[in-house]
Design a protein around this motif. Sequence first.
Motif, PDB file in Angstrom:
ATOM      1  N   ALA A  66      35.942  -6.408   8.704  1.00  0.00           N
ATOM      2  CA  ALA A  66      36.750  -5.649   9.629  1.00  0.00           C
ATOM      3  C   ALA A  66      36.529  -6.154  11.036  1.00  0.00           C
ATOM      4  O   ALA A  66      35.422  -6.499  11.414  1.00  0.00           O
ATOM      5  CB  ALA A  66      36.340  -4.194   9.553  1.00  0.00           C
ATOM      6  N   GLY A  67      37.589  -6.168  11.835  1.00  0.00           N
ATOM      7  CA  GLY A  67      37.363  -6.179  13.265  1.00  0.00           C
ATOM      8  C   GLY A  67      36.834  -4.788  13.548  1.00  0.00           C
ATOM      9  O   GLY A  67      37.530  -3.811  13.315  1.00  0.00           O
TER      10      GLY A  67
ATOM     11  N   ASN B 115      35.327  -0.232   8.871  1.00  0.00           N
ATOM     12  CA  ASN B 115      35.343  -0.836  10.206  1.00  0.00           C
ATOM     13  C   ASN B 115      34.096  -0.615  11.042  1.00  0.00           C
ATOM     14  O   ASN B 115      34.159  -0.575  12.276  1.00  0.00           O
ATOM     15  CB  ASN B 115      36.588  -0.378  11.001  1.00  0.00           C
TER      16      ASN B 115
ATOM     17  N   ASN C   3      41.999  -4.336   8.764  1.00  0.00           N
ATOM     18  CA  ASN C   3      41.773  -4.390  10.204  1.00  0.00           C
ATOM     19  C   ASN C   3      42.474  -3.218  10.885  1.00  0.00           C
ATOM     20  O   ASN C   3      43.680  -3.044  10.727  1.00  0.00           O
ATOM     21  CB  ASN C   3      42.289  -5.723  10.752  1.00  0.00           C
TER      22      ASN C   3
ATOM     23  N   THR D  58      38.111 -10.311  14.868  1.00  0.00           N
ATOM     24  CA  THR D  58      38.658  -9.170  15.615  1.00  0.00           C
ATOM     25  C   THR D  58      40.178  -9.230  15.696  1.00  0.00           C
ATOM     26  O   THR D  58      40.815  -8.230  15.996  1.00  0.00           O
ATOM     27  CB  THR D  58      38.104  -9.143  17.059  1.00  0.00           C
TER      28      THR D  58
END
Length: 490
Positions: free
Chosen positions: A85-86, A299, A461, A75
């Motif tokens: 992905a966060g 995401n 991210n 994250t």
Amino acid sequence: MDLQPTIETSRFGEYLARVGNALDARVSDSTPDALTMHHAWADLENSELPEVGVGADRVVEQLVEQLIPNGARMTDPEFWMFITAGPSTVPVIAATAALVAGTQRQTIHAFHALEEVSLRWLAQLVGLTEAMRGVYSSGGSTANLIALGAARQYAFESRGIDPAEQGFNGTTSVVYASTEAHHTIQRSMAVLGMGRQNVRLVAVDDRQHMVPEALAEAMDADLDAGLIPVAVVANAGTTNTGAIDPLRRLGEIAHARNTWFHVDGAYGLPGILDERVAQRFDGLELADSAIVDPHKWLNAPVGVAATFVRDRSILQRAFAQGAADYLEGSFTTREQDVLVSVDSLGIPYADFGVELSATSRGVQVWALIREQGKEGIAERMCRDNDFARYVADRARADERLESLTDPELSIACIRYVGQGRLNDLDEVNERIYRRLLHETPYLPSTTVVNGSLAIRPCFINPRTTWPMVEGFVDALLRIGEQEESSVAPN
Ligand SMILES: *Cc1c(COP(=O)(O)O)cnc(C)c1O
């Protein structure tokens, strides 16, 4: 004995609010690394089977106080290591809703409808042709397995064999993938009974693109030897460097030899939304199958990928488990009798892949596309591609750095070369890399590009900002200089 309630079945609102607040704190504060905080959760490792339950309150409290603060680093906005992905907020909320209200993607309900709608949207978003129909699975590994299962079905059916029904013996089936392809291709070959060793690794050029002539040559040699070419796998964004293979030429070579053309776009396919690189995906319409992982660049939380094919009946022939009383028995075959949601299975997604029970995952994809729109997502792709270009440009402009690629998508590969005092650059960059992880917030990975160790940030991210990207290059320079000055002058 005093009977405590041992199972809580509602109060979602109250508990989700507590968990939600803890998650907000996790993604907004810089929480210490879990391993440096090991003392705070070490007791979890040896905890014993509870004879008596502690009840819901205590479990939620532990989630909030002990688990969430000591979770994974993915994250962090500076986590650029895996293509993970966060997750952003909306798909997580949608996934949570689906866990309860969209429990299974089967039977006819609002979440079931969104499986199909979101697959159609996703196909449109990433530039696949109208005809493509999809199925969700848990990730790119399974999505590739499903696609190659379809390819195997196609190759053998055209030779009069149903491989899923009858099995197949003694025939060497080959899949062609570049040396940069994801290794889930090898695993898929193993699971599908075709063998890891029958992935023909085709050479790439110095920009990590599969060489079309090398592919044609390898296929022709195998055909002459009587082997069965099952699929050509092209990368639409390699995991290492984000390179996009020349799809049109590879697709034409595959089709000229009556061979299935698969495009692995697990990470990179959404990159087509950046107009500056869209042209690199030319030929995508030749794909017989393609995959994309919403849990990467889009995401969504980990656990969702999509496989697309032109006609899902081939998936059904490859993967149907066969009728079972416990399943189809409850459903009517007469359309006029479908009056309530549980009269029908609906679209038989379970027969298009390898999972029977699966939550409704489409709502996550539907929700994130609803939230951001195609334009919003395109902006994100452009921003992340800009981050990679910026890093490469800084490296090219500074004699102490070197860019090992010309980024096509959101991955940069650079290294510290210094001012002539360093001998073993791989070893120096390995040291610099460890120090980056230990001393700075930045978490890139390393890879090898044309034989050289590269420091590789992958920007997907949604929480990453420009100052972080600039700070990463500054930190790399600073640590590199320290390493260089610790080397004795020539
Ligand atoms: C990540 C990745 C995969 C595997 O996907 P998972 O979701 O990790 O199983 C396959 N192919 C490519 C190109 C990838 O980047």
